[in-house]
Design a protein around this motif. Structure first.
Motif, mmCIF file in Angstrom:
data_model
loop_
_atom_site.group_PDB
_atom_site.id
_atom_site.type_symbol
_atom_site.label_atom_id
_atom_site.label_comp_id
_atom_site.label_asym_id
_atom_site.label_seq_id
_atom_site.Cartn_x
_atom_site.Cartn_y
_atom_site.Cartn_z
ATOM 1 N N GLU A 22 21.837 -17.143 -33.072
ATOM 2 C CA GLU A 22 22.732 -17.941 -33.905
ATOM 3 C C GLU A 22 22.314 -17.765 -35.363
ATOM 4 O OE1 GLU A 22 20.646 -22.283 -33.596
ATOM 5 O OE2 GLU A 22 21.771 -21.600 -31.859
ATOM 6 N N PRO A 23 23.240 -17.945 -36.278
ATOM 7 C CA PRO A 23 22.870 -17.828 -37.693
ATOM 8 C C PRO A 23 21.835 -18.893 -38.051
ATOM 9 C CG PRO A 23 25.255 -17.847 -37.438
ATOM 10 C CD PRO A 23 24.665 -18.186 -36.100
ATOM 11 N N ALA A 24 20.875 -18.541 -38.877
ATOM 12 C CA ALA A 24 19.864 -19.501 -39.334
ATOM 13 C C ALA A 24 20.320 -20.083 -40.659
ATOM 14 C CB ALA A 24 18.509 -18.819 -39.473
ATOM 15 N N ASP A 25 19.982 -21.334 -40.887
ATOM 16 C CA ASP A 25 20.402 -22.020 -42.106
ATOM 17 C C ASP A 25 19.810 -21.405 -43.359
ATOM 18 O OD1 ASP A 25 21.910 -23.775 -40.618
ATOM 19 O OD2 ASP A 25 20.295 -25.238 -40.454
ATOM 20 N N GLU A 26 18.594 -20.947 -43.265
ATOM 21 C CA GLU A 26 17.932 -20.407 -44.447
ATOM 22 C C GLU A 26 17.058 -19.232 -44.076
ATOM 23 O OE1 GLU A 26 14.120 -23.107 -45.082
ATOM 24 O OE2 GLU A 26 15.967 -24.286 -45.039
ATOM 25 N N GLY A 27 16.727 -18.437 -45.063
ATOM 26 C CA GLY A 27 15.840 -17.303 -44.854
ATOM 27 C C GLY A 27 14.411 -17.773 -44.679
ATOM 28 N N LEU A 28 13.498 -16.839 -44.616
ATOM 29 C CA LEU A 28 12.106 -17.203 -44.407
ATOM 30 C C LEU A 28 11.220 -16.543 -45.442
ATOM 31 C CD1 LEU A 28 10.408 -14.667 -42.717
ATOM 32 C CD2 LEU A 28 12.348 -15.165 -41.277
ATOM 33 N N GLN A 29 10.089 -17.135 -45.617
ATOM 34 C CA GLN A 29 9.059 -16.595 -46.494
ATOM 35 C C GLN A 29 7.876 -16.202 -45.614
ATOM 36 O OE1 GLN A 29 9.414 -16.067 -49.735
ATOM 37 N NE2 GLN A 29 11.484 -16.866 -49.585
ATOM 38 N N PRO A 30 7.683 -14.890 -45.364
ATOM 39 C CA PRO A 30 6.556 -14.504 -44.521
ATOM 40 C C PRO A 30 5.223 -14.870 -45.175
ATOM 41 C CG PRO A 30 7.827 -12.577 -45.238
ATOM 42 C CD PRO A 30 8.455 -13.787 -45.832
ATOM 43 N N ARG A 31 4.226 -15.147 -44.339
ATOM 44 C CA ARG A 31 2.889 -15.450 -44.849
ATOM 45 C C ARG A 31 2.316 -14.202 -45.502
ATOM 46 N NH1 ARG A 31 1.264 -18.784 -39.469
ATOM 47 N NH2 ARG A 31 1.911 -16.891 -38.468
ATOM 48 N N SER A 32 1.512 -14.402 -46.528
ATOM 49 C CA SER A 32 0.892 -13.244 -47.183
ATOM 50 C C SER A 32 -0.144 -12.633 -46.240
ATOM 51 C CB SER A 32 0.257 -13.652 -48.500
ATOM 52 O OG SER A 32 -0.798 -14.560 -48.268
ATOM 53 N N PHE A 33 -0.346 -11.320 -46.380
ATOM 54 C CA PHE A 33 -1.235 -10.612 -45.465
ATOM 55 C C PHE A 33 -1.889 -9.446 -46.182
ATOM 56 C CE2 PHE A 33 -2.049 -7.109 -42.549
ATOM 57 C CZ PHE A 33 -2.879 -7.732 -41.638
ATOM 58 N N THR A 34 -3.180 -9.279 -45.990
ATOM 59 C CA THR A 34 -3.896 -8.095 -46.460
ATOM 60 C C THR A 34 -4.896 -7.690 -45.387
ATOM 61 O OG1 THR A 34 -5.576 -9.428 -47.570
ATOM 62 C CG2 THR A 34 -3.719 -8.693 -48.911
ATOM 63 N N ALA A 35 -5.114 -6.391 -45.257
ATOM 64 C CA ALA A 35 -6.096 -5.875 -44.303
ATOM 65 C C ALA A 35 -6.677 -4.591 -44.871
ATOM 66 C CB ALA A 35 -5.453 -5.603 -42.953
ATOM 67 N N GLU A 36 -7.926 -4.361 -44.587
ATOM 68 C CA GLU A 36 -8.608 -3.150 -45.043
ATOM 69 C C GLU A 36 -8.364 -2.016 -44.046
ATOM 70 O OE1 GLU A 36 -10.187 -2.798 -47.961
ATOM 71 O OE2 GLU A 36 -9.503 -4.818 -48.410
ATOM 72 N N LEU A 37 -7.092 -1.677 -43.877
ATOM 73 C CA LEU A 37 -6.696 -0.594 -42.990
ATOM 74 C C LEU A 37 -5.740 0.325 -43.750
ATOM 75 C CD1 LEU A 37 -5.783 -2.579 -39.748
ATOM 76 C CD2 LEU A 37 -7.728 -1.056 -40.021
ATOM 77 N N PRO A 38 -5.739 1.611 -43.435
ATOM 78 C CA PRO A 38 -4.754 2.499 -44.076
ATOM 79 C C PRO A 38 -3.372 2.336 -43.463
ATOM 80 C CG PRO A 38 -6.154 3.734 -42.571
ATOM 81 C CD PRO A 38 -6.681 2.327 -42.597
ATOM 82 N N ARG A 39 -2.355 2.598 -44.266
ATOM 83 C CA ARG A 39 -0.952 2.661 -43.826
ATOM 84 C C ARG A 39 -0.430 1.357 -43.222
ATOM 85 N NH1 ARG A 39 -0.412 8.377 -40.853
ATOM 86 N NH2 ARG A 39 1.782 7.978 -41.272
ATOM 87 N N VAL A 40 -0.856 0.206 -43.753
ATOM 88 C CA VAL A 40 -0.401 -1.086 -43.256
ATOM 89 C C VAL A 40 1.020 -1.354 -43.753
ATOM 90 C CG1 VAL A 40 -0.765 -3.584 -43.341
ATOM 91 C CG2 VAL A 40 -2.705 -2.054 -43.067
ATOM 92 N N VAL A 41 1.904 -1.716 -42.828
ATOM 93 C CA VAL A 41 3.288 -2.046 -43.144
ATOM 94 C C VAL A 41 3.449 -3.556 -43.277
ATOM 95 C CG1 VAL A 41 5.664 -1.949 -42.282
ATOM 96 C CG2 VAL A 41 4.135 0.008 -41.964
ATOM 97 N N ALA A 42 2.876 -4.301 -42.340
ATOM 98 C CA ALA A 42 2.980 -5.757 -42.312
ATOM 99 C C ALA A 42 1.869 -6.292 -41.425
ATOM 100 C CB ALA A 42 4.341 -6.181 -41.771
ATOM 101 N N GLY A 43 1.749 -7.603 -41.372
ATOM 102 C CA GLY A 43 0.738 -8.185 -40.500
ATOM 103 C C GLY A 43 0.774 -9.691 -40.526
ATOM 104 N N ASP A 44 -0.065 -10.273 -39.678
ATOM 105 C CA ASP A 44 -0.181 -11.721 -39.613
ATOM 106 C C ASP A 44 -1.578 -12.059 -39.123
ATOM 107 O OD1 ASP A 44 0.659 -14.340 -39.919
ATOM 108 O OD2 ASP A 44 1.613 -14.450 -37.949
ATOM 109 N N THR A 45 -2.019 -13.261 -39.445
ATOM 110 C CA THR A 45 -3.329 -13.714 -39.020
ATOM 111 C C THR A 45 -3.268 -15.192 -38.642
ATOM 112 O OG1 THR A 45 -5.655 -13.873 -39.646
ATOM 113 C CG2 THR A 45 -4.061 -14.177 -41.394
ATOM 114 N N VAL A 46 -3.934 -15.538 -37.550
ATOM 115 C CA VAL A 46 -4.079 -16.921 -37.114
ATOM 116 C C VAL A 46 -5.519 -17.074 -36.656
ATOM 117 C CG1 VAL A 46 -3.436 -18.627 -35.379
ATOM 118 C CG2 VAL A 46 -1.671 -17.249 -36.456
ATOM 119 N N GLY A 47 -6.274 -17.893 -37.353
ATOM 120 C CA GLY A 47 -7.694 -18.038 -37.041
ATOM 121 C C GLY A 47 -8.384 -16.694 -37.195
ATOM 122 N N SER A 48 -9.107 -16.256 -36.186
ATOM 123 C CA SER A 48 -9.790 -14.965 -36.258
ATOM 124 C C SER A 48 -8.957 -13.826 -35.682
ATOM 125 C CB SER A 48 -11.135 -15.039 -35.529
ATOM 126 O OG SER A 48 -10.936 -15.330 -34.163
#
Length: 129
Positions: A22-48
């Motif tokens: 179904e259509p969502a009322d609003e867009g989203l703001q993805p959480r910021s992400f950084t990793a010391e890996l080459p060629r990272v496109v996106a990512g997420d982290t929760v705890g460890s």
């Protein structure tokens, strides 16, 4: 559980169990992400737990110790655009390829592709249960 998927044509809410959209009322703001890996496109982290989408095969790198060690995952998955980890259950991961969502309930060992196809996916997040 529902995922909010930001696409080139707006945001959609996707029920991950029934696969209804179904259509969502609003867009989203993805959480910021950084990793010391080459060629990272996106990512997420929760705890460890850290999941990174990388521009190679297999398309995922997963760490359970905050990025100290990594393992490859998703050997059968297509190139990725986004990923999100459930804050209450870090084994529940939603991976977004160009126009499909893939769900893992066991930390990225096995994946289930949802049948629904969406416009070009830009980001994904989960609604709290």
């Amino acid at each position: 559980m529902k995922a909010i998927v930001q696409t080139e044509y707006g945001a959609f809410a996707v029920d991950l169990e029934t696969e209804e959209i179904e259509p969502a009322d609003e867009g989203l703001q993805p959480r910021s992400f950084t990793a010391e890996l080459p060629r990272v496109v996106a990512g997420d982290t929760v705890g460890s737990t850290v999941v990174a989408v990388v521009d190679r095969k297999p398309p995922l790198m997963i760490s359970y110790d905050a990025g100290i060690t990594w393992r490859e995952a998703g050997g059968g998955l297509p190139k990725g655009r986004a990923v999100v980890i459930d804050e209450d259950d870090p084994d529940f991961i939603v991976y977004a390829s160009r126009n499909r969502l893939h769900v893992s309930t066991n930390g990225g060992v096995f994946w289930r592709a949802l049948a629904v196809e969406l416009p070009e996916i830009e980001a994904v997040s989960l609604l709290p249960s």
